[in-house]
Structures are given as structure tokens and as C-alpha cells.
Design a protein around this motif. Structure first.
Motif, PDB file in Angstrom:
ATOM      1  N   MET A  78       1.669   4.591   7.104  1.00  0.00           N
ATOM      2  CA  MET A  78       1.659   3.540   6.705  1.00  0.00           C
ATOM      3  C   MET A  78       0.133   3.038   5.742  1.00  0.00           C
ATOM      4  O   MET A  78       0.707   2.205   5.132  1.00  0.00           O
ATOM      5  N   SER A  79      -0.458   2.919   6.151  1.00  0.00           N
ATOM      6  CA  SER A  79      -1.701   2.458   4.831  1.00  0.00           C
ATOM      7  C   SER A  79      -1.770   3.536   3.968  1.00  0.00           C
ATOM      8  O   SER A  79      -1.885   2.685   2.940  1.00  0.00           O
ATOM      9  N   ARG A  80      -1.832   4.406   3.971  1.00  0.00           N
ATOM     10  CA  ARG A  80      -1.738   5.699   2.588  1.00  0.00           C
ATOM     11  C   ARG A  80      -0.312   5.436   2.219  1.00  0.00           C
ATOM     12  O   ARG A  80      -0.449   5.153   0.809  1.00  0.00           O
ATOM     13  N   TRP A  81       1.120   5.280   2.580  1.00  0.00           N
ATOM     14  CA  TRP A  81       1.877   4.190   1.500  1.00  0.00           C
ATOM     15  C   TRP A  81       1.347   2.922   0.691  1.00  0.00           C
ATOM     16  O   TRP A  81       1.834   2.860  -0.390  1.00  0.00           O
ATOM     17  N   MET A  82       0.707   2.315   1.841  1.00  0.00           N
ATOM     18  CA  MET A  82       0.772   0.759   0.626  1.00  0.00           C
ATOM     19  C   MET A  82      -0.347   1.181  -0.134  1.00  0.00           C
ATOM     20  O   MET A  82      -0.537   0.444  -1.062  1.00  0.00           O
ATOM     21  N   VAL A  83      -1.584   1.596   0.103  1.00  0.00           N
ATOM     22  CA  VAL A  83      -2.565   2.460  -1.007  1.00  0.00           C
ATOM     23  C   VAL A  83      -1.706   2.419  -1.798  1.00  0.00           C
ATOM     24  O   VAL A  83      -2.298   2.613  -3.226  1.00  0.00           O
TER      25      VAL A  83
END
Length: 382
Positions: A78-83
Motif C-alpha cells: 500500500m505504501s508503494r502504491w501511494m508513492v
């Protein structure tokens, strides 16, 4: 009824000349997926972004919620997607900034944010915010609080710049820059309110109360004009007739009291703050479209401050800027009364295929509002 989660399967056919596959094989593309080859649909991404940046749910809490729905979504994914989404949204954010800079005034403020890999030992970075209530606001991450950050953004801007009295803004509104500094009466009033908090309840009269009453009259003029639906031109005339004389009374009283007040006391500090910023505090009367204070932009920062208490920090500067961009989309959706999920999904549905400045402009709330559902505020009025 718990949330319903669906798996969407994309069947992608491969095409080739039978027996001559060495000449090439073509595969049908996936249409509209903002992050190619990802398991995340645009709707899922919009939901995660809304949950974090509108409802202040950290990703680790969202991970637990997904577990209850028997969906395995790691915080790292999820963190990678938000970035990735934040980086892709940068052209939209740039367009909103250009829309702001076309307006006759812009408000500026900043607040702290903790970033783990910030070069400073404290890990303290800053979210700079630029706002005009007609077109929107943007959040921009910078590693320090230097006034050069605001100057970099507003160097080609001409007009009124409203802010607090942070010394860094003096670099923005220099002589010959065609930028005029406008002060904030809410900050000045706050200094006098702090004095009353230190007084006993019996001390209901005195210089400080006179100052507060005069400032209250300035705000009463603004409130009456808003309730009457006055145009900026009409408000300008009203201010010249009613506000300017009150400002003159405040100045006369400040000049009279300052010499008889210890400068290091609370009242002395309030008086000196107001006198030191007197010209800036008067500049709001130069145009009817100028607000009397900086409260509009502070209201935009407040949700960020609430979220900051929950997710605590950003892991990297890249992550901080991506968060700033996604937070910008959420806050602008609110400004235009758009349904946040619908607006985010609209942006994610179209941003991957956007190529020109016109395409990115169409994704800003000002232009996207004709395609995105709005919240019926009258429905929720009591």
C-alpha cells in the motif's frame, strides 16, 4: 453488512500468426489501470488514499481492516502504491498551483512533518501550503523552513501574499517585486486573547479588552458584508467607510499605550506585534477580495495536523512529497464539495493516459467537477 470485496479478472488475449510466432506476439493491453501489472484496481487505490488522507487511517491499521475481510494487503504494498500515485499526480498539482498564481492573492503557511530520512538530525521537515479559496490549495514538502522555499514558488507571481509574520516571508515581498504582503488579524487578536487568559475573571476592563472590542468590530463588518452577499467592490467601499476609521482608532490607542507598557509582558508583546506588522495588517483594506485573516489556509492545514497525530511520520522525502500531492487532491475535492472517493477514482482512471497540459488541467477539481458527483450538503442540515 460488511464491505464487499471483488476480484476483477482481466482476460488478455495474445495474437500471433500460427506457425510464425517468431515474427512477434501481441497482447491486448489493460485499459484504464493506473498502476500497470498491479493487483490494485483504481477503486481500491482510491479507497486506500481516502482512508489515509481524508479519514487519517494509517496503512498499518488499514492492513488489519483488510485482514478482517480476508484480504491480504501488506502495508509495504500500500505504501508503494501511494508513492507511485503521488508521483503520477504531480502534473495535476502543478496545474492547480498555476491556477492559484493566476489569482490576485495567495495565502501561504507551513507546518512541520517528521521524515525519517530527512538530512536534518531532528528529522523535521515542513509542509508548505499555498491557497486561494476560489481555485484551490496545494501542499508541498520541503526539508526546511527557509523563506527561499516560498520565493521559489512565487518568484514569478505578482499580487498580494497573505501570511503570518514569519520572517522568511520577507524574502517574498521585497521592494520592486510587485508582491504586497498582507497580515493576519487573527494572529494579532490571538496575542491580546493570551493576555486575557492570564488575567483574573474580575479584570474585565482595561486596555487589552478595548483592543479586543475594536478588533471585534472589524470582524463584525466582514461578517455583515458576507451575510448580505456583498461583492468585492462593495466590500472595498464598506471597508473604506467603516473599517479604516476603526483601524485609525486602534493605531492611536497603540501609540498611546505602548510607552506605558512593559515590552516583555504579554500586553507589551501583543502591542509590539501589532505595531511591527501595522502596514501589513492594514493592507487587507486595499481590495475587497482580500480576507481579513489567514484562517482559510489554517483550516486547510488542520486536517493534515490531525492525520499527522495518527500516522506520525513519512519514511522518506519522496514519500512525504507523494503524501503532499495526495493530500492536495483530497483537500481540493473538499473545497469543490466533491465526493472524495469519486474524485480520486476519476483522477486515477484518467491520469495514466493524460499526455498534454490540457489533459492534466481537466483532472483538477475546477474542471473535473462537471464529471464527479457532489455532496448534497442540504441533505445533512438539521
Amino acid at each position: 453488512i460488511p464491505a464487499d470485496v471483488k476480484v476483477i479478472k482481466h482476460v488478455r488475449y495474445k495474437y500471433a500468426v500460427k506457425g510464425h510466432e517468431e515474427h512477434g506476439v501481441k497482447i491486448a493491453p489493460i485499459q484504464g489501470q493506473v498502476i500497470p501489472k498491479s493487483v490494485a484496481s483504481n477503486g481500491l487505490l482510491a479507497h486506500i488514499a481516502q482512508s489515509k488522507y481524508a479519514y487519517h487511517l494509517p496503512l498499518y491499521r488499514q492492513q488489519e481492516i483488510w485482514k478482517d475481510l480476508e484480504v491480504d494487503l501488506s502495508r509495504a504494498s500500500m505504501s508503494r502504491w501511494m508513492v507511485q500515485l503521488g508521483e503520477m499526480a504531480q502534473p495535476v498539482i502543478d496545474d492547480i498551483l498555476e491556477q492559484i498564481k493566476l489569482q490576485p492573492y495567495v495565502q501561504v503557511d507551513e507546518t512541520t512533518v517528521r521524515v525519517l530520512d530527512n538530512p536534518s538530525k531532528s528529522g523535521k521537515g515542513y509542509m508548505w501550503v499555498y491557497h486561494n479559496k476560489s481555485v484551490g490549495c496545494i501542499f508541498q514538502y520541503r526539508e526546511d523552513r527557509s523563506g527561499l522555499n516560498a520565493l521559489e514558488v512565487l518568484e514569478d507571481y505578482q499580487g498580494f501574499v497573505q501570511s503570518d509574520d514569519f520572517s522568511g516571508y520577507s524574502r517574498v515581498c521585497t521592494p520592486g517585486s510587485n508582491r504586497i504582503s498582507v497580515g493576519c488579524w487573527a494572529h494579532a487578536r490571538r496575542k491580546f486573547i493570551d493576555v486575557t487568559k492570564a488575567l483574573s475573571k474580575k479584570d474585565s476592563k482595561g486596555h487589552v479588552h478595548e483592543f479586543i472590542e475594536l478588533i471585534k468590530k472589524l470582524y463584525a463588518i466582514e461578517a455583515k458584508a458576507r451575510s448580505d452577499g456583498r461583492t468585492p467592490e462593495q466590500l472595498y467601499e464598506i471597508r473604506q467607510i467603516k473599517s479604516v476609521p476603526i483601524l485609525e482608532r486602534i493605531k492611536a490607542k497603540l501609540d498611546d499605550v505602548v510607552l506605558r507598557t512593559p515590552p516583555k509582558g504579554l500586553l507589551g508583546k501583543a502591542i509590539h506585534y501589532t505595531l511591527d506588522n501595522w502596514q501589513e495588517l492594514n493592507n487587507y483594506t486595499k481590495a475587497g477580495y482580500l480576507p481579513i485573516d489567514n484562517n482559510d489556509i489554517e483550516n486547510k492545514i488542520r486536517p493534515f495536523a490531525v492525520g499527522r497525530k495518527n500516522w506520525l511520520f513519512s519514511g522518506s522525502e519522496k514519500g512525504a512529497q507523494s503524501s503532499a500531492n495526495l493530500f492536495t487532491l483530497v483537500e481540493n475535492a473538499k473545497m469543490f464539495n466533491l465526493k472524495i472517493f469519486d474524485y480520486l477514482k476519476y483522477v486515477f482512471d484518467h491520469i495514466a493516459t493524460a499526455k498534454t497540459d490540457k489533459d492534466y488541467e481537466a483532472l483538477t477539481p475546477k474542471y473535473a467537477q462537471q464529471y464527479v458527483a457532489k455532496i448534497d450538503k442540504n441533505k445533512y442540515k438539521k
